[in-house]
Scaffold this active site. Structure first.
Site, PDB file in Angstrom:
ATOM      1  CE  LYS A  86      -4.032  -1.800   2.481  1.00 12.56           C
ATOM      2  NZ  LYS A  86      -5.036  -1.531   1.437  1.00 12.56           N
ATOM      3  NE  ARG A 139     -10.919  -9.704  -2.391  1.00 19.04           N
ATOM      4  CZ  ARG A 139     -11.218  -8.782  -3.302  1.00 19.04           C
ATOM      5  NH1 ARG A 139     -11.514  -9.136  -4.527  1.00 19.04           N
ATOM      6  NH2 ARG A 139     -11.239  -7.495  -2.982  1.00 19.04           N
TER       7      ARG A 139
HETATM    8  N1  BES Z   1      -8.269  -3.737   4.189  1.00 17.99           N
HETATM    9  C1  BES Z   1      -8.379  -3.324   2.841  1.00 17.99           C
HETATM   10  C2  BES Z   1      -9.663  -2.555   2.570  1.00 17.99           C
HETATM   11  C3  BES Z   1      -9.699  -1.151   3.124  1.00 17.99           C
HETATM   12  C4  BES Z   1      -9.087  -0.122   2.459  1.00 17.99           C
HETATM   13  C5  BES Z   1     -10.405  -0.888   4.275  1.00 17.99           C
HETATM   14  C6  BES Z   1      -9.145   1.166   2.969  1.00 17.99           C
HETATM   15  C7  BES Z   1     -10.474   0.383   4.773  1.00 17.99           C
HETATM   16  C8  BES Z   1      -9.834   1.422   4.120  1.00 17.99           C
HETATM   17  C9  BES Z   1      -8.354  -4.527   1.904  1.00 17.99           C
HETATM   18  O1  BES Z   1      -7.594  -5.583   2.319  1.00 17.99           O
HETATM   19  C10 BES Z   1      -7.785  -4.051   0.620  1.00 17.99           C
HETATM   20  O2  BES Z   1      -6.648  -3.671   0.615  1.00 17.99           O
HETATM   21  N2  BES Z   1      -8.597  -4.057  -0.424  1.00 17.99           N
HETATM   22  C11 BES Z   1      -8.168  -3.587  -1.686  1.00 17.99           C
HETATM   23  C12 BES Z   1      -8.699  -4.549  -2.719  1.00 17.99           C
HETATM   24  C13 BES Z   1      -8.123  -4.326  -4.095  1.00 17.99           C
HETATM   25  C14 BES Z   1      -6.666  -4.673  -4.116  1.00 17.99           C
HETATM   26  C15 BES Z   1      -8.891  -5.171  -5.063  1.00 17.99           C
HETATM   27  C16 BES Z   1      -8.727  -2.187  -1.887  1.00 17.99           C
HETATM   28  O3  BES Z   1      -9.847  -1.917  -1.437  1.00 17.99           O
HETATM   29  O4  BES Z   1      -8.034  -1.362  -2.450  1.00 17.99           O
HETATM   30 MN    MN Z   2      -5.571  -5.376   1.728  1.00 14.86          MN
END
Ligand code: BES
Ligand code: MN
Ligand code: ZN
Length: 503
Positions: free
Chosen positions: A280, A354
Site C-alpha cells: 500500500k 477474501r
Molecule cells: N483492508 C483493505 C480494505 C480497506 C481499504 C479498508 C481502505 C479500509 C480502508 C483490503 O484488504 C484491501 O486492501 N482491499 C483492496 C482490494 C483491491 C486490491 C482489489 C482495496 O480496497 O483497495
Molecule cells: Mn488489503
C-alpha cells in the site's frame, strides 16, 4: 456509569424524587411535558420558557436551580421540538444533550424523566437503550497506551430512568441489555484502537480465551499446523510474509436449545494490512491496524450476548494474521488451493481479506448453520460507494437470502447502525475469471466491493449467508481518529431479535 430504573406510581411521583438533577422535557410551542408540569407548582419552569432562555428545539437545554415544586436539587429542561410530532431523531438529540450536560455536572446522581414513549414508531425500551449507548459512547476514552492517563471523568455517575410502573420491567430489561451491548462496544473499540504491535493474532486469541473463561464459553484456537492439516491454503498464503503466527479462533455461546442450528459470525482479523508485496502507499497506512475490525466486532458482539445470557446458539469464527511483505511472502501470480478445493490466482496480495475469509467460510459449514454473517473491512471501494454512513450488505437474492438481508437491514435501523444492500449477480462474477486458476482474487476496478462479495459468495453455497463490508463504518479518520464499535449495535440487535423470534 451506573444505570437504573425508577418506577413511578401514585406514591412515588416526579415531584418527590430526591436527586442531584432531574431532566424533563419542554416543547417548542412553550408547553411542558407532564413531568415538567408536575414540578411547576410555583411557575418557575413556565417563567423560564416565557423568558426565551430555552427554545424548546430538539436538544436545547436549560439548567435551573431553585425549582420549588420538586425535591430535586437541579432541574434540566430539555427541548423535544414539536409536541405532536416528536420523531426518533428529536428524542435522540434530546437524550444526547442530556447525557452531555450530565457529563459536566457537579451532581453525583440524576434522573432522566423524558417521555420515552413519545415517538410513535419506537418504544420505551428503544429509548432507554439509546440513552445508555449514547452516554457510554460519550464516556469512552482510550488512554491505555499513554504514560499519563487522563484524569478520571467527572460528572454524574449514577443515572436513573423514571418510567411509569407499568413499563418498569421492560425498561429494566432494556437497561441490562444496553449495558451489555455498551461493554461489547467498548471491547470492540479497544481492540481496534490498540496498535498492531500489541493487538496481534495471538492477542486476539488471548482475548477470546479470557472471554471464554469469564462467560463460560467454549473456545478453540487453531495454530498453523492445524490449519495446514485442514488444508487452508488460501488463509495460510496471507501469513507467508509475517513473523507473527496466525491463529484461527472458534468461540461458542450455546444459549439456545441444543438442537437449534447456530448463527455463525465470521470476522476478518487482519491485525495489520500492509498490502503485502502489492504494498500500500504510505499515507495513512497506520489505519490498517483497524483491518481486524470485523474480528473485533464479532468478539464485542459475543461479549454482549454472553453477558446478557441470550437464549441463542452463536458461534464466532475468526481467521487472524498479518499481511506483510518479505522474501517469503506470497507473490502476485501465485496460485493457492483453498480449503474448499477451489484454486485462486492471487493477482493482488492486497486483496487478502477474501483469502482469509473464504477458508473460514468453508470451515463454518461443519456447524450446519441457520445463517452465516461475515463482517470485514474488505474494500476501499465500499467507502467510495457508501461513504461512512452505511455498511455494505451483500447476499444472494433468493427468498431465504432476501429474508436474512431484511432482518439485518431492520436491525441496523432499529439500532441506528445502518447498512445498505448491494447486489450480487452473475454478471459481476465474470470479472473474477482467471486464465490459470478457478478464479482470480480481484475483479478489476469497476464495482470493487461487489466483486469482493462475489468472491466470498463462491464459498457459501451450503448455507444462508450475508456479508457486511464495514470498511467505511468501523473507524473514523482525521482528528477524531478511532474505532467506532460498529457494527456491534446492528449485530446484537439482529441476534436479540432472532432469540425473541425463537421463543
Ligand atoms: N483492508 C483493505 C480494505 C480497506 C481499504 C479498508 C481502505 C479500509 C480502508 C483490503 O484488504 C484491501 O486492501 N482491499 C483492496 C482490494 C483491491 C486490491 C482489489 C482495496 O480496497 O483497495
Ligand atoms: Mn488489503
Ligand atoms: Zn485488508
Amino acid at each position: 456509569m451506573d444505570f437504573s430504573i425508577k418506577s413511578l406510581d401514585a406514591k412515588t411521583g416526579i415531584a418527590s424524587l430526591k436527586t442531584g438533577c432531574l431532566a424533563v422535557a419542554v416543547f417548542e410551542n412553550k408547553t411542558l411535558s407532564s413531568a415538567a408540569r408536575a414540578l411547576d407548582k410555583k411557575g418557575e419552569i413556565n417563567a423560564a420558557l416565557k423568558s426565551g432562555d430555552i427554545t424548546g428545539k430538539p436538544g436545547s437545554t436549560l439548567l435551573l436551580r431553585g425549582v420549588t415544586g420538586g425535591a430535586a436539587e437541579r432541574v434540566l429542561l430539555v427541548g423535544l421540538g414539536k409536541e405532536d410530532a416528536v420523531g426518533e431523531k428529536d428524542l435522540l438529540s434530546a437524550m444526547q444533550a442530556t447525557a452531555r450536560t450530565f457529563a459536566a455536572l457537579g451532581a453525583a446522581d440524576a434522573v432522566v424523566a423524558l417521555p420515552f414513549d413519545i415517538v410513535k414508531t419506537r418504544d420505551t425500551a428503544w429509548a432507554v437503550r439509546s440513552y445508555v449507548l449514547a452516554a457510554r459512547d460519550g464516556a469512552y476514552r482510550f488512554d491505555a497506551m499513554k504514560s499519563k492517563k487522563e484524569p478520571a471523568p467527572t460528572g454524574v455517575r449514577k443515572i436513573a430512568f423514571a418510567v411509569p410502573a407499568t413499563a418498569a420491567d421492560v425498561a429494566k430489561h432494556a437497561v441490562t441489555q444496553a449495558v451489555a451491548v455498551a461493554n461489547g462496544i467498548d471491547l470492540t473499540k479497544d481492540l481496534g484502537n490498540y496498535p498492531a504491535n500489541v493487538c496481534t493474532p495471538t492477542y486476539l486469541a488471548k482475548t477470546a480465551k479470557k472471554m471464554a473463561g469469564e462467560f463460560k464459553l467454549d473456545v478453540e484456537i487453531l495454530d498453523r499446523k492445524q490449519l495446514q492439516a485442514l488444508k487452508m491454503g488460501s488463509f495460510l498464503s496471507v501469513t507467508n510474509g509475517s513473523v507473527e503466527p496466525p491463529k484461527f479462533i472458534v468461540l461458542k455461546h450455546l444459549g439456545g436449545k441444543s438442537k437449534d442450528a447456530p448463527v455463525v459470525l465470521v470476522g476478518k482479523g487482519i491485525t495489520f494490512d500492509s498490502g503485502g508485496i502489492s504494498l500500500k502507499p504510505g499515507s495513512a497506512m497506520d489505519e490498517m491496524k483497524y483491518d481486524m475490525g470485523g474480528a473485533a466486532s464479532v468478539l464485542g458482539t459475543m461479549r454482549a450476548i454472553a453477558e446478557m445470557k441470550l437464549k441463542l446458539n452463536v458461534i464466532v469464527v475468526i481467521p487472524t494474521c498479518e499481511n506483510m511483505p518479505s522474501g517469503s511472502a506470497t507473490k502476485p501470480g501465485d496460485i493457492v488451493t483453498s480449503m474448499s478445493g477451489q484454486t485462486i490466482e492471487i493477482l493482488n496480495t492486497d486483496a487478502e481479506g477474501r483469502l482469509v475469509l473464504c477458508d473460514a467460510l468453508t470451515y463454518a459449514e461443519r456447524f450446519k448453520p441457520a445463517a452465516v454473517v461475515d463482517v470485514a473491512t474488505l474494500t476501499g471501494a465500499c467507502i467510495t460507494a457508501l461513504g461512512h454512513h452505511n455498511s455494505g450488505l451483500f447476499t444472494r437474492s433468493d427468498e431465504a437470502h432476501d429474508a436474512l438481508a431484511n432482518e439485518l437491514l431492520a436491525a441496523g435501523k432499529q439500532a441506528g447502525d445502518t447498512a445498505w444492500r448491494m447486489p450480487i449477480e452473475d454478471s459481476y462474477q465474470e470479472q473474477l475469471k482467471s486464465n490459470f486458476a478457478d478464479m482470480a482474487n480481484i475483479g478489476g476496478p469497476p464495482a470493487g466491493a461487489v466483486t469482493a462479495a462475489c468472491f466470498l459468495e463462491r464459498y457459501t453455497k451450503k448455507y444462508t449467508w450475508a456479508h457486511l463490508d464495514i470498511a467505511g463504518t468501523a473507524w473514523k479518520s482525521g482528528a477524531a481518529k478511532g474505532s467506532t464499535g460498529r457494527p456491534v449495535p446492528l449485530l446484537t440487535t439482529f441476534l436479540i431479535n432472532r432469540a425473541q423470534a425463537a421463543r
